[in-house]
Design a protein around this motif. Structure first.
Motif, PDB file in Angstrom:
ATOM      1  N   ASP A 118       0.819  -1.209   0.000  1.00 56.36           N
ATOM      2  CA  ASP A 118       0.000   0.000   0.000  1.00 56.36           C
ATOM      3  C   ASP A 118       0.858   1.266   0.000  1.00 56.36           C
ATOM      4  O   ASP A 118       0.396   2.333  -0.420  1.00 56.36           O
ATOM      5  CB  ASP A 118      -0.936   0.022   1.215  1.00 56.36           C
ATOM      6  CG  ASP A 118      -0.175  -0.055   2.536  1.00 56.36           C
ATOM      7  OD1 ASP A 118       0.436  -1.105   2.808  1.00 56.36           O
ATOM      8  OD2 ASP A 118      -0.179   0.943   3.283  1.00 56.36           O
ATOM      9  N   ARG A 119       2.103   1.165   0.416  1.00 57.82           N
ATOM     10  CA  ARG A 119       2.989   2.330   0.425  1.00 57.82           C
ATOM     11  C   ARG A 119       3.252   2.861  -0.986  1.00 57.82           C
ATOM     12  O   ARG A 119       3.626   4.027  -1.150  1.00 57.82           O
ATOM     13  CB  ARG A 119       4.320   1.986   1.088  1.00 57.82           C
ATOM     14  CG  ARG A 119       4.251   1.790   2.604  1.00 57.82           C
ATOM     15  CD  ARG A 119       5.604   1.367   3.146  1.00 57.82           C
ATOM     16  NE  ARG A 119       5.595   1.082   4.570  1.00 57.82           N
ATOM     17  CZ  ARG A 119       5.960   1.950   5.512  1.00 57.82           C
ATOM     18  NH1 ARG A 119       6.366   3.160   5.185  1.00 57.82           N
ATOM     19  NH2 ARG A 119       5.938   1.591   6.790  1.00 57.82           N
ATOM     20  N   LEU A 120       3.067   2.019  -2.002  1.00 57.80           N
ATOM     21  CA  LEU A 120       3.233   2.456  -3.385  1.00 57.80           C
ATOM     22  C   LEU A 120       2.156   3.464  -3.784  1.00 57.80           C
ATOM     23  O   LEU A 120       2.270   4.114  -4.819  1.00 57.80           O
ATOM     24  CB  LEU A 120       3.190   1.250  -4.334  1.00 57.80           C
ATOM     25  CG  LEU A 120       4.370   0.276  -4.217  1.00 57.80           C
ATOM     26  CD1 LEU A 120       4.087  -0.999  -5.011  1.00 57.80           C
ATOM     27  CD2 LEU A 120       5.667   0.930  -4.687  1.00 57.80           C
ATOM     28  N   VAL A 121       1.133   3.591  -2.961  1.00 55.36           N
ATOM     29  CA  VAL A 121       0.072   4.581  -3.179  1.00 55.36           C
ATOM     30  C   VAL A 121       0.060   5.629  -2.072  1.00 55.36           C
ATOM     31  O   VAL A 121      -0.015   6.829  -2.337  1.00 55.36           O
ATOM     32  CB  VAL A 121      -1.318   3.900  -3.260  1.00 55.36           C
ATOM     33  CG1 VAL A 121      -2.432   4.943  -3.273  1.00 55.36           C
ATOM     34  CG2 VAL A 121      -1.401   3.021  -4.503  1.00 55.36           C
ATOM     35  N   THR A 122       0.179   5.181  -0.816  1.00 53.62           N
ATOM     36  CA  THR A 122       0.003   6.101   0.307  1.00 53.62           C
ATOM     37  C   THR A 122       1.063   7.190   0.369  1.00 53.62           C
ATOM     38  O   THR A 122       0.797   8.275   0.898  1.00 53.62           O
ATOM     39  CB  THR A 122      -0.005   5.336   1.645  1.00 53.62           C
ATOM     40  OG1 THR A 122       1.247   4.617   1.803  1.00 53.62           O
ATOM     41  CG2 THR A 122      -1.154   4.347   1.694  1.00 53.62           C
ATOM     42  N   TYR A 123       2.250   6.930  -0.193  1.00 56.77           N
ATOM     43  CA  TYR A 123       3.296   7.958  -0.178  1.00 56.77           C
ATOM     44  C   TYR A 123       2.838   9.234  -0.872  1.00 56.77           C
ATOM     45  O   TYR A 123       3.336  10.335  -0.577  1.00 56.77           O
ATOM     46  CB  TYR A 123       4.562   7.429  -0.868  1.00 56.77           C
ATOM     47  CG  TYR A 123       4.491   7.513  -2.372  1.00 56.77           C
ATOM     48  CD1 TYR A 123       5.032   8.602  -3.045  1.00 56.77           C
ATOM     49  CD2 TYR A 123       3.831   6.527  -3.112  1.00 56.77           C
ATOM     50  CE1 TYR A 123       4.942   8.702  -4.430  1.00 56.77           C
ATOM     51  CE2 TYR A 123       3.744   6.626  -4.477  1.00 56.77           C
ATOM     52  CZ  TYR A 123       4.296   7.712  -5.137  1.00 56.77           C
ATOM     53  OH  TYR A 123       4.193   7.824  -6.502  1.00 56.77           O
ATOM     54  N   GLY A 124       1.902   9.097  -1.814  1.00 54.89           N
ATOM     55  CA  GLY A 124       1.424  10.249  -2.567  1.00 54.89           C
ATOM     56  C   GLY A 124       0.421  11.104  -1.828  1.00 54.89           C
ATOM     57  O   GLY A 124       0.004  12.156  -2.334  1.00 54.89           O
ATOM     58  N   PHE A 125       0.029  10.685  -0.639  1.00 53.41           N
ATOM     59  CA  PHE A 125      -0.946  11.448   0.140  1.00 53.41           C
ATOM     60  C   PHE A 125      -0.302  12.190   1.304  1.00 53.41           C
ATOM     61  O   PHE A 125      -1.010  12.771   2.137  1.00 53.41           O
ATOM     62  CB  PHE A 125      -2.064  10.522   0.635  1.00 53.41           C
ATOM     63  CG  PHE A 125      -2.967  10.064  -0.475  1.00 53.41           C
ATOM     64  CD1 PHE A 125      -4.083  10.808  -0.825  1.00 53.41           C
ATOM     65  CD2 PHE A 125      -2.691   8.904  -1.188  1.00 53.41           C
ATOM     66  CE1 PHE A 125      -4.917  10.404  -1.858  1.00 53.41           C
ATOM     67  CE2 PHE A 125      -3.517   8.485  -2.224  1.00 53.41           C
ATOM     68  CZ  PHE A 125      -4.632   9.237  -2.564  1.00 53.41           C
ATOM     69  N   ILE A 126       1.029  12.157   1.375  1.00 53.14           N
ATOM     70  CA  ILE A 126       1.739  12.958   2.371  1.00 53.14           C
ATOM     71  C   ILE A 126       2.807  13.784   1.673  1.00 53.14           C
ATOM     72  O   ILE A 126       3.255  13.444   0.575  1.00 53.14           O
ATOM     73  CB  ILE A 126       2.396  12.075   3.473  1.00 53.14           C
ATOM     74  CG1 ILE A 126       3.364  11.055   2.861  1.00 53.14           C
ATOM     75  CG2 ILE A 126       1.322  11.390   4.302  1.00 53.14           C
ATOM     76  CD1 ILE A 126       4.135  10.252   3.894  1.00 53.14           C
ATOM     77  N   HIS A 127       3.188  14.902   2.303  1.00 58.76           N
ATOM     78  CA  HIS A 127       4.133  15.835   1.689  1.00 58.76           C
ATOM     79  C   HIS A 127       5.164  16.313   2.703  1.00 58.76           C
ATOM     80  O   HIS A 127       4.957  16.209   3.911  1.00 58.76           O
ATOM     81  CB  HIS A 127       3.379  17.017   1.073  1.00 58.76           C
ATOM     82  CG  HIS A 127       2.621  16.634  -0.160  1.00 58.76           C
ATOM     83  ND1 HIS A 127       1.435  15.953  -0.110  1.00 58.76           N
ATOM     84  CD2 HIS A 127       2.909  16.821  -1.479  1.00 58.76           C
ATOM     85  CE1 HIS A 127       1.013  15.733  -1.359  1.00 58.76           C
ATOM     86  NE2 HIS A 127       1.892  16.240  -2.198  1.00 58.76           N
ATOM     87  N   ALA A 128       6.254  16.849   2.167  1.00 58.78           N
ATOM     88  CA  ALA A 128       7.366  17.267   3.027  1.00 58.78           C
ATOM     89  C   ALA A 128       7.012  18.484   3.860  1.00 58.78           C
ATOM     90  O   ALA A 128       7.431  18.610   5.012  1.00 58.78           O
ATOM     91  CB  ALA A 128       8.603  17.545   2.181  1.00 58.78           C
ATOM     92  N   ASP A 129       6.239  19.415   3.274  1.00 56.27           N
ATOM     93  CA  ASP A 129       5.862  20.645   3.973  1.00 56.27           C
ATOM     94  C   ASP A 129       4.675  21.275   3.258  1.00 56.27           C
ATOM     95  O   ASP A 129       4.204  20.753   2.231  1.00 56.27           O
ATOM     96  CB  ASP A 129       7.046  21.630   4.043  1.00 56.27           C
ATOM     97  CG  ASP A 129       7.701  21.848   2.688  1.00 56.27           C
ATOM     98  OD1 ASP A 129       6.982  21.987   1.678  1.00 56.27           O
ATOM     99  OD2 ASP A 129       8.945  21.882   2.628  1.00 56.27           O
ATOM    100  N   PHE A 130       4.197  22.409   3.780  1.00 54.45           N
ATOM    101  CA  PHE A 130       3.020  23.055   3.191  1.00 54.45           C
ATOM    102  C   PHE A 130       3.285  23.546   1.774  1.00 54.45           C
ATOM    103  O   PHE A 130       2.404  23.475   0.909  1.00 54.45           O
ATOM    104  CB  PHE A 130       2.557  24.214   4.081  1.00 54.45           C
ATOM    105  CG  PHE A 130       1.652  23.788   5.201  1.00 54.45           C
ATOM    106  CD1 PHE A 130       0.376  23.313   4.954  1.00 54.45           C
ATOM    107  CD2 PHE A 130       2.083  23.855   6.519  1.00 54.45           C
ATOM    108  CE1 PHE A 130      -0.466  22.911   5.981  1.00 54.45           C
ATOM    109  CE2 PHE A 130       1.255  23.452   7.561  1.00 54.45           C
ATOM    110  CZ  PHE A 130      -0.026  22.978   7.297  1.00 54.45           C
ATOM    111  N   ALA A 131       4.478  24.044   1.503  1.00 52.78           N
ATOM    112  CA  ALA A 131       4.802  24.541   0.162  1.00 52.78           C
ATOM    113  C   ALA A 131       4.716  23.404  -0.860  1.00 52.78           C
ATOM    114  O   ALA A 131       4.152  23.566  -1.956  1.00 52.78           O
ATOM    115  CB  ALA A 131       6.197  25.165   0.157  1.00 52.78           C
ATOM    116  N   HIS A 132       5.265  22.247  -0.502  1.00 51.57           N
ATOM    117  CA  HIS A 132       5.222  21.057  -1.345  1.00 51.57           C
ATOM    118  C   HIS A 132       3.779  20.637  -1.605  1.00 51.57           C
ATOM    119  O   HIS A 132       3.371  20.364  -2.745  1.00 51.57           O
ATOM    120  CB  HIS A 132       5.997  19.941  -0.638  1.00 51.57           C
ATOM    121  CG  HIS A 132       6.181  18.702  -1.450  1.00 51.57           C
ATOM    122  ND1 HIS A 132       6.382  17.464  -0.860  1.00 51.57           N
ATOM    123  CD2 HIS A 132       6.208  18.482  -2.785  1.00 51.57           C
ATOM    124  CE1 HIS A 132       6.524  16.558  -1.812  1.00 51.57           C
ATOM    125  NE2 HIS A 132       6.422  17.146  -2.983  1.00 51.57           N
TER     126      HIS A 132
END
Length: 205
Positions: free
Chosen positions: A44-58
């Motif tokens: 599932d990490r192959l998808v879930t990584y796309g729903f978190i970001h490094a910071d607000f600007a990202h």
């Protein structure tokens, strides 16, 4: 409502990213970390990584881009196929396909991490460029024809992917862009003819 799936994806991504900013345990569970997939089968990490970001600007940069181009592509896919879920499948597959080269390259690397929706957003953006190559898009508030931006984007991403050092997953951008174009052509092969006709008749706007 125009682009309901796009708006839902933006809302979910925004909420999950915001939660992960202050919840390290959540971020660690969702981020793309190859050993977790290789050893613990957490695919599932192959998808879930796309729903978190490094910071607000990202987060904001990706979601603003998705807002402007995703709704148009969602509507086009709905008109072509008559199925609302095609766009959702397209987006989720774009997350997987865009990260696969990086994952396979770093499958045994415990120090590799990746996060963010940039690969899927690239797929959406290049799907838009395929159907409207001379539309003006704004790059840091500077208008540019979409097709010229695409050439610069691909060239820059190739160069930076080889150079490295900026902690940006340019490989995912390239894979996502290629997937966006190929998905559209598989869905509707006549779009290639439309693209070539549009390319030969520049109309800015």
């Amino acid at each position: 409502m125009q682009g309901p799936i796009t708006l839902l994806l933006i809302a979910i991504t925004g909420l999950v990213s915001w939660m992960a900013f202050s919840n390290r345990k959540l971020a660690d569970r969702l981020i793309l970390w190859p050993p977790a997939i290789d050893r613990h089968k957490q695919y599932d990490r192959l998808v879930t990584y796309g729903f978190i970001h490094a910071d607000f600007a990202h987060l904001i940069f990706n979601m603003v881009t998705l807002f402007f181009f995703g709704r148009m592509i969602e509507g086009l896919m709905l008109r072509i196929t008559g199925q609302w879920w095609v766009y959702l499948v397209f987006y989720l597959l774009a997350l997987v396909v865009s990260i696969l080269p990086s994952y396979l390259k770093n499958q045994k690397n415990p120090n590799y991490l990746s996060l963010g929706a940039s690969g899927a957003v690239s797929a959406v953006l290049f799907a838009f460029i395929l159907v409207s190559p001379w539309s003006l898009i704004f790059v840091f508030f500077i208008p540019a024809p979409a097709i010229l931006y695409a050439v610069f984007y691909v060239g820059y991403s190739l160069w930076m992917d080889r150079k490295g050092g900026d902690r940006i997953n340019h490989s995912a951008h390239l894979a996502g862009a290629a997937f966006g174009v190929l998905f559209m052509l598989c869905m509707e092969p006549r779009l290639l003819q439309v693209f070539l006709q549009e390319l030969m008749n520049p109309r800015f706007g």
